[in-house]
Design a protein around this motif. Structure first.
Motif, PDB file in Angstrom:
ATOM      1  N   LEU A 252      37.768  53.520  38.997  1.00  0.00           N
ATOM      2  CA  LEU A 252      36.623  52.983  38.258  1.00  0.00           C
ATOM      3  C   LEU A 252      35.676  54.093  37.817  1.00  0.00           C
ATOM      4  CD1 LEU A 252      35.714  49.747  40.263  1.00  0.00           C
ATOM      5  CD2 LEU A 252      36.727  49.883  37.994  1.00  0.00           C
ATOM      6  N   GLY A 253      36.190  55.321  37.797  1.00  0.00           N
ATOM      7  CA  GLY A 253      35.358  56.462  37.457  1.00  0.00           C
ATOM      8  C   GLY A 253      34.662  56.318  36.116  1.00  0.00           C
ATOM      9  N   GLU A 254      35.309  55.609  35.191  1.00  0.00           N
ATOM     10  CA  GLU A 254      34.737  55.438  33.862  1.00  0.00           C
ATOM     11  C   GLU A 254      33.751  54.278  33.785  1.00  0.00           C
ATOM     12  OE1 GLU A 254      35.808  57.308  30.864  1.00  0.00           O
ATOM     13  OE2 GLU A 254      36.141  58.552  32.647  1.00  0.00           O
ATOM     14  N   ARG A 255      33.733  53.465  34.847  1.00  0.00           N
ATOM     15  CA  ARG A 255      32.974  52.211  34.771  1.00  0.00           C
ATOM     16  C   ARG A 255      31.779  52.200  35.719  1.00  0.00           C
ATOM     17  NH1 ARG A 255      33.158  49.541  31.074  1.00  0.00           N
ATOM     18  NH2 ARG A 255      34.189  47.547  31.342  1.00  0.00           N
ATOM     19  N   ILE A 256      31.392  53.398  36.139  1.00  0.00           N
ATOM     20  CA  ILE A 256      30.326  53.507  37.135  1.00  0.00           C
ATOM     21  C   ILE A 256      29.047  52.778  36.738  1.00  0.00           C
ATOM     22  CG2 ILE A 256      28.663  55.200  38.012  1.00  0.00           C
ATOM     23  CD1 ILE A 256      30.871  57.013  38.685  1.00  0.00           C
ATOM     24  N   TRP A 257      28.645  52.892  35.475  1.00  0.00           N
ATOM     25  CA  TRP A 257      27.351  52.314  35.053  1.00  0.00           C
ATOM     26  C   TRP A 257      27.493  50.964  34.383  1.00  0.00           C
ATOM     27  CZ3 TRP A 257      24.823  54.774  38.168  1.00  0.00           C
ATOM     28  CH2 TRP A 257      24.991  56.156  38.342  1.00  0.00           C
ATOM     29  N   ALA A 258      28.707  50.422  34.389  1.00  0.00           N
ATOM     30  CA  ALA A 258      28.891  49.101  33.779  1.00  0.00           C
ATOM     31  C   ALA A 258      28.366  48.025  34.717  1.00  0.00           C
ATOM     32  CB  ALA A 258      30.369  48.880  33.493  1.00  0.00           C
ATOM     33  N   LEU A 259      27.886  46.927  34.138  1.00  0.00           N
ATOM     34  CA  LEU A 259      27.455  45.787  34.943  1.00  0.00           C
ATOM     35  C   LEU A 259      28.654  44.855  35.132  1.00  0.00           C
ATOM     36  CD1 LEU A 259      24.022  45.080  33.191  1.00  0.00           C
ATOM     37  CD2 LEU A 259      24.389  46.142  35.424  1.00  0.00           C
ATOM     38  N   PRO A 260      28.752  44.188  36.270  1.00  0.00           N
ATOM     39  CA  PRO A 260      29.910  43.345  36.578  1.00  0.00           C
ATOM     40  C   PRO A 260      30.321  42.364  35.480  1.00  0.00           C
ATOM     41  CG  PRO A 260      28.564  43.575  38.515  1.00  0.00           C
ATOM     42  CD  PRO A 260      27.819  44.260  37.403  1.00  0.00           C
ATOM     43  N   PRO A 261      29.385  41.722  34.764  1.00  0.00           N
ATOM     44  CA  PRO A 261      29.837  40.742  33.774  1.00  0.00           C
ATOM     45  C   PRO A 261      30.768  41.319  32.715  1.00  0.00           C
ATOM     46  CG  PRO A 261      27.510  40.449  34.187  1.00  0.00           C
ATOM     47  CD  PRO A 261      27.924  41.702  34.907  1.00  0.00           C
ATOM     48  N   VAL A 262      30.743  42.627  32.502  1.00  0.00           N
ATOM     49  CA  VAL A 262      31.617  43.179  31.460  1.00  0.00           C
ATOM     50  C   VAL A 262      32.882  43.809  32.059  1.00  0.00           C
ATOM     51  CG1 VAL A 262      29.670  43.630  29.951  1.00  0.00           C
ATOM     52  CG2 VAL A 262      30.527  45.459  31.405  1.00  0.00           C
ATOM     53  N   LEU A 263      33.027  43.710  33.376  1.00  0.00           N
ATOM     54  CA  LEU A 263      34.238  44.265  33.985  1.00  0.00           C
ATOM     55  C   LEU A 263      35.381  43.246  33.878  1.00  0.00           C
ATOM     56  CD1 LEU A 263      32.865  45.813  37.323  1.00  0.00           C
ATOM     57  CD2 LEU A 263      33.362  46.999  35.177  1.00  0.00           C
ATOM     58  N   SER A 264      36.621  43.750  33.790  1.00  0.00           N
ATOM     59  CA  SER A 264      37.773  42.850  33.803  1.00  0.00           C
ATOM     60  C   SER A 264      38.004  42.368  35.225  1.00  0.00           C
ATOM     61  CB  SER A 264      39.003  43.595  33.299  1.00  0.00           C
ATOM     62  OG  SER A 264      39.412  44.522  34.284  1.00  0.00           O
ATOM     63  N   GLY A 265      38.855  41.353  35.384  1.00  0.00           N
ATOM     64  CA  GLY A 265      39.140  40.811  36.717  1.00  0.00           C
ATOM     65  C   GLY A 265      39.614  41.885  37.675  1.00  0.00           C
ATOM     66  N   GLY A 266      40.524  42.739  37.194  1.00  0.00           N
ATOM     67  CA  GLY A 266      41.057  43.796  38.043  1.00  0.00           C
ATOM     68  C   GLY A 266      39.987  44.808  38.427  1.00  0.00           C
ATOM     69  N   GLU A 267      39.100  45.094  37.469  1.00  0.00           N
ATOM     70  CA  GLU A 267      38.015  46.047  37.757  1.00  0.00           C
ATOM     71  C   GLU A 267      37.042  45.485  38.783  1.00  0.00           C
ATOM     72  OE1 GLU A 267      37.731  48.553  33.560  1.00  0.00           O
ATOM     73  OE2 GLU A 267      36.773  46.596  33.715  1.00  0.00           O
ATOM     74  N   LYS A 268      36.720  44.205  38.639  1.00  0.00           N
ATOM     75  CA  LYS A 268      35.837  43.570  39.617  1.00  0.00           C
ATOM     76  C   LYS A 268      36.481  43.604  41.001  1.00  0.00           C
ATOM     77  CE  LYS A 268      33.714  40.225  36.545  1.00  0.00           C
ATOM     78  NZ  LYS A 268      33.763  38.839  36.096  1.00  0.00           N
ATOM     79  N   GLN A 269      37.783  43.308  41.024  1.00  0.00           N
ATOM     80  CA  GLN A 269      38.513  43.313  42.282  1.00  0.00           C
ATOM     81  C   GLN A 269      38.384  44.674  42.964  1.00  0.00           C
ATOM     82  OE1 GLN A 269      39.685  41.600  44.863  1.00  0.00           O
ATOM     83  NE2 GLN A 269      41.099  40.445  43.568  1.00  0.00           N
ATOM     84  N   ARG A 270      38.567  45.727  42.195  1.00  0.00           N
ATOM     85  CA  ARG A 270      38.503  47.080  42.773  1.00  0.00           C
ATOM     86  C   ARG A 270      37.082  47.445  43.179  1.00  0.00           C
ATOM     87  NH1 ARG A 270      41.227  50.342  38.240  1.00  0.00           N
ATOM     88  NH2 ARG A 270      41.136  48.370  37.097  1.00  0.00           N
ATOM     89  N   ALA A 271      36.094  46.984  42.381  1.00  0.00           N
ATOM     90  CA  ALA A 271      34.702  47.236  42.764  1.00  0.00           C
ATOM     91  C   ALA A 271      34.395  46.528  44.087  1.00  0.00           C
ATOM     92  CB  ALA A 271      33.755  46.757  41.670  1.00  0.00           C
TER      93      ALA A 271
END
Ligand code: ADP
Ligand code: MG
Lengths: 314, 227
Positions: B135-154
């Motif tokens: 998730l190195g690229e998604r550090i500053w993203a807010l959860p609502p814009v993350l994909s299911g897999g990204e949320k899972q990993r977060a």
């Protein structure tokens, strides 16, 4: 990364970054709460100010009025009023604690009656009572029953009015003003506590998931409560400062205006009623205290609600 | 605290659970979870996997029986002691429960923040973990814009950031494709190898076939253990 919504924040290797509050400010009905607290503080400050003014004026009037007595000498058939007045003056002068005795001359009495009877009257034709003003020495309380007895014995048609019924009525009035004021302050306090309670409950309901997650990752209740409280203390302080500030400004303005128009007839009437309209240090101090109380009550209420809510979930 | 090798992390004795006045969802559960262990908790949907995890997380109280966690009887815990215990447990919820107003970084760092650690003290640790879970690229993203897999990993990163002794994951591969499921499983195995006890609740047989581990199978309220 532009297609994603993301925070405009520096990279993680850069120094100190402001942390996003765990309980977001927007999740609290803050504006409404600030308005309620401001209105309540404003009304409380007005009430306090009014009570302080009434009390100050009442005590000024009281000491004025209480330092004077009046002897009234009614003309009695077959008696010379002037000699009866002279006897009454002598009796009053002989009384301990009396500073000054001043009989109103016939002309002065006529002037007092002018508004009712018109000028150009010859008082000799009318049985007009004569007044004697008796000033009491500061800090002295003459023996009134003795004075009254003496007057009845020596002077025909004399009565003594010590203004006590006036003073008592004024004291009653001042007391009821204070009671009404305190009742109003109590009601405002209750209304404020209720508003804060509902706002806090609302905030906690909105942040329910947050509270759950915080619990599951091992946050203590104290920590969670603090996340809410910092908002509420600030909201309470803000509301209190706005409401109390406006009230103080109004009182300062009123005082200024009265002083300005002191020369005019209207100004003097207002001044007679409310004193100089100046609250004094006590009044302004009380209002400042109310601002602090508003913030404190807001914080304490929300704290109690948060703690009670947290105690019921695990 | 250094855990004695003989001491179990979790001990259940004749635990039963019912919701309200219904029949028992879980019955007579007696089992242990040892330090440094790895197990699947499985059974058909509705078998009580989530309920069992909630018992482990102390968000539910058993109707009967004894549960002890880290050698403490959980029935007698104060709220502060409960909070202290939960700091040693990492949990991945089936529905993630990320906080939508915090960035991925802040979500993952939350357990450390709650423990009173300063942001500067954990910044590197959190960033590295986020990179490790991809998730190195998604550090500053807010959860609502993350994909299911990204949320899972977060959610997984948040569960492991404070180095828990016990990691509980509820259907952690339920929302991801088989390829990502395999990567996530490897992540859990890595954690296990670094010393964490792992409990993965899943009804995904294919996933369990990829890693040979102890299986706690729930069936009609009872547990059958396959070592
Ligand atoms: N909060 C609840 N209240 C009442 N019944 C519940 C609740 N949560 C779960 N159940 C019931 O408990 C049983 C087990 O559910 P759950 O633990 O979610 O199973 P699983 O995670 O294995 O699918 C189900 O029959 C479910 O309907
Ligand atoms: Mg489930």
């Amino acid at each position: 990364m532009t297609e994603f919504q993301h925070r405009d924040m520096p990279a993680p290797d850069q120094p100190a970054r402001a942390e996003t509050p765990i309980v977001p400010k927007t999740s609290i009905a803050g504006t409404a709460l600030v308005a309620v607290v401001a209105i309540m503080t404003f009304l409380a400050a007005l009430t306090t100010g009014a009570v302080v003014l009434v009390m100050k004026s009442a005590s000024e009037w009281q000491s004025e009025v209480a330092r004077e007595m009046t002897i009234q000498v009614r003309p009695v058939p077959n008696r010379n009023v002037d000699s009866e007045v002279a006897k009454a003056v002598a009796v009053a002068r002989a009384t301990n604690g009396v500073a000054e005795v001043r009989p109103y001359t016939q002309q002065e009495s006529a002037r007092l009656l002018e508004p009712w009877l018109g000028s150009g009257l010859t008082l000799d034709d009318l049985p007009v009572p004569r007044l004697i003003v008796v000033r009491v020495q500061d800090g002295q309380q003459p023996d009134l029953p003795a004075l009254r007895d003496e007057l009845t014995r020596q002077v025909a048609g004399a009565t003594l009015d010590d203004h006590r019924s006036w003073v008592e009525r004024m004291q009653t009035m001042a007391k009821s003003a204070v009671t009404v004021g305190l009742t109003m302050l109590g009601l405002m306090l209750i209304a404020m506590i209720l508003s804060v309670t509902f706002a806090t409950r609302g905030a906690m309901a909105t942040n329910r998931t947050t509270v759950e997650v915080l619990h599951f990752i091992g946050a203590r209740d104290r920590y969670i409560a603090r996340q809410f409280q910092r908002h509420f203390l600030l909201l309470g302080l803000k509301g209190g400062l706005i409401g109390g500030g406006i009230a103080i400004a109004l009182f300062v303005l009123a005082q200024f205006t009265v002083e300005r128009f002191m020369g005019s007839a209207g100004g003097e009437e207002i001044a007679a009623l409310f004193g100089s309209f100046s609250l004094g240090n006590l009044g302004y101090g009380l209002i400042a205290l109310q601002i602090v109380i508003a913030a404190g009550v807001t914080a304490a209420t929300s704290r109690a609600v948060v703690n009670r809510t947290l105690a019921t979930v695990s | 605290m250094v855990l004695d090798a003989e001491t179990s992390l979790v001990r259940f004795e004749n635990v039963g659970l019912r919701y309200g006045l219904g029949s028992e969802v879980l019955r007579d559960l007696t089992f242990r979870i040892e330090p440094h262990s790895f197990q699947f908790l499985t059974g058909p949907s509705g078998a009580g996997k989530t309920s069992l995890l909630r018992l482990l997380l102390l968000s539910l109280k058993p109707t009967r029986g004894l549960i002890s966690l880290f050698d403490q009887d959980v029935a007698t815990l104060s709220k502060d002691a409960l909070a202290a215990l939960r700091r040693r447990i990492g949990i991945v919820f089936q529905d993630f429960r990320l906080l939508d107003h915090l960035t991925t970084y802040e979500n993952v760092a939350l357990p450390l923040r709650v423990q009173g650690q300063r942001e500067s003290s954990y910044r590197q640790q959190v960033t590295e973990l986020l990179q490790w879970v991809g998730l190195g690229e998604r550090i500053w993203a807010l959860p609502p814009v993350l994909s299911g897999g990204e949320k899972q990993r977060a959610a997984i990163a948040r569960a492991v950031i404070a180095r828990p002794h016990l990691l509980l994951a509820d259907e952690p591969t339920g929302n991801v494709d088989p390829n990502l499921a395999q990567r996530l499983l490897r992540l859990f195995v890595e954690l296990h190898k670094s010393g964490t006890s792992v409990v993965i609740a899943t009804h995904d047989i294919a996933l369990m076939d990829q890693y040979d581990a102890r299986r706690l199978v729930l069936h009609e309220g009872r547990m059958h253990i396959y070592e």
